[in-house]
Write an enzyme that holds these catalytic residues in place. Structure first.
Site, PDB file in Angstrom:
ATOM      1  N   ASP A 122      -9.997   3.486  -3.923  1.00  0.00           N
ATOM      2  CA  ASP A 122     -10.719   2.367  -3.302  1.00  0.00           C
ATOM      3  C   ASP A 122     -12.154   2.255  -3.806  1.00  0.00           C
ATOM      4  OD1 ASP A 122      -8.418   2.088  -1.875  1.00  0.00           O
ATOM      5  OD2 ASP A 122      -9.381   2.046   0.094  1.00  0.00           O
ATOM      6  N   ASP A 135       0.818  -1.216   0.000  1.00  0.00           N
ATOM      7  CA  ASP A 135       0.000   0.000   0.000  1.00  0.00           C
ATOM      8  C   ASP A 135       0.856   1.274   0.000  1.00  0.00           C
ATOM      9  OD1 ASP A 135      -2.487   1.277   0.047  1.00  0.00           O
ATOM     10  OD2 ASP A 135      -3.289  -0.143   1.513  1.00  0.00           O
TER      11      ASP A 135
END
Ligand code: GLA
Length: 374
Positions: free
Chosen positions: A183, A126
């Protein structure tokens, strides 16, 4: 390691967020086998954020959460492997993970070795809490080098959300897939906006390093960590079809232990999966995108064509394409022998153009076409 087709699997984040533990992972592994998902190609089981203790051990190694994973990660990996699945984990390139857990910044080589010791096969990496003075591309290169030298083949799944023009440097890092979007959440607006952002990034997608449009929300029904609103069954079918058509990894995000038959039917539709896993991995192109008539085309291994007709509008559409839109002018003298992939219906031979049936808002039609020489 060369990854030739988009990875397929399951990830804990969309439904479970931080609410993960050994029991969940084991019962999900069981479900991947029992529901036929593994047989359909979904072979990676990935634990996302929130798996670690907040402190590293005295050797600076990451420690699995004592309550969530009382037997450690190797035991989990062993169980996952015993089911014929591959095991994925998560870390982050900044000083903390997105949920505030310890991250791999300045521990890249130690962590890659630890993951290798736990027999991890896949690392999602990430982009939260990146120190300002660091260049993101160098942090991904660094983990790429750590993984390449950790002694195990570990698929490198980069997750920098397309930030900092990721597409320009991602192939320098050794990543096998990269998040080309922000997202996802479980509603049509999110699906539509991720799709739209993806159109201009298609040129960056291809064998070896795939554009990852984020985990699927199919089957979440508005429940769970990113379950904001939910979708209709038709919207889930269109979402799955778009991700499949655009060669995105297919990573399931719902609770597959409690999956309804109509959801399982979407995930295991082998004719659609074949469009995603086509060995040629050619880039799809937009053949038409006017007045709500959105038609994509992709050449497949062996000479067939895939056609994806996606109604992204809120009104009914009768999608169509003229053969010259896909490069087949009248002068070619060819017909298309067309099959509808979701219904299985053989639609017959067509010349010059194909006009589909009427479809409702957010519905789609997926076709496979054989080129027939007259
Ligand atoms: C970021 C990622 C998500 C998920 C969370 C975990 O938001 O993009 O996919 O991994 O972090 O905290």
């Amino acid at each position: 390691m060369i990854v030739r087709t988009p990875p397929m699997g399951w990830n804990s984040w969309n439904t479970f967020g931080g609410n993960i533990n050994e029991e969940l992972i084991k019962t999900t592994a069981d479900a991947m086998v029992n529901t036929g998902l593994l047989e359909a190609g979904y072979n990676y089981l990935v634990i996302d954020d929130c798996w670690a203790e907040l402190k590293r051990d005295e050797n600076h190694r990451l420690v699995p959460g004592h309550e969530k994973f009382p037997n450690g990660m190797k035991a989990v990996a062993d169980y996952v492997h015993s089911k014929g699945l591959k095991f994925g984990m998560y870390s982050c390139s900044g000083t903390l993970t997105c949920a505030g857990y310890p991250s791999s910044y300045e521990y890249e080589f130690i962590d890659a070795k630890t993951f290798a010791e736990w027999e991890v096969d896949y690392l999602k990496y990430d982009y939260c809490f990146k120190p300002e003075h660091e260049e993101g591309n160098l942090l991904y290169k660094r983990m790429g080098m750590a993984l390449a030298n950790c002694g195990r083949d570990i698929l490198f799944s980069a997750c920098s959300w397309g930030n900092d023009e990721t597409h320009k440097w991602i192939k320098t890092t050794g990543a096998h897939m990269w998040r080309s979007t922000g997202d996802i959440t479980d509603n049509w607006n999110s699906i539509k906006s991720l799709y739209e952002k993806q159109i201009e990034l298609q040129a960056s997608n291809g064998k070896g390093c795939f554009n990852d449009m984020d985990m699927l929300v199919v089957g979440m029904g508005g429940k769970g960590n990113v379950g904001f609103g939910g979708c209709t069954l038709e919207e889930y079918r269109t979402h799955f079809s778009i991700w499949a058509f655009l060669n995105s990894p297919l990573i399931i995000g719902c609770d597959i232990r409690n999956m309804k038959q109509d959801i399982k039917d979407i995930f295991t539709k082998k004719e659609i999966i074949a469009i995603n896993q086509d060995p040629a991995q050619r880039q799809p192109f937009l053949a038409s995108n006017q007045y709500g008539n959105t038609v994509w085309c992709k050449q497949l291994e062996g000479g067939d064509l895939a056609i994806g007709m996606f109604n992204m509008t809120d009104s009914n559409q009768i999608p169509f394409f003229i053969f010259s839109d896909i490069g087949l002018d009248r002068s070619c003298g060819v017909k298309l022998d067309i099959t509808d992939l979701w219904t299985g219906e053989h639609l017959g031979l067509f010349r010059d153009q194909y006009r589909a049936r009427l479809i409702g808002p957010h519905e789609c039609i997926m076709l496979r076409c054989k080129i027939v020489n007259e």
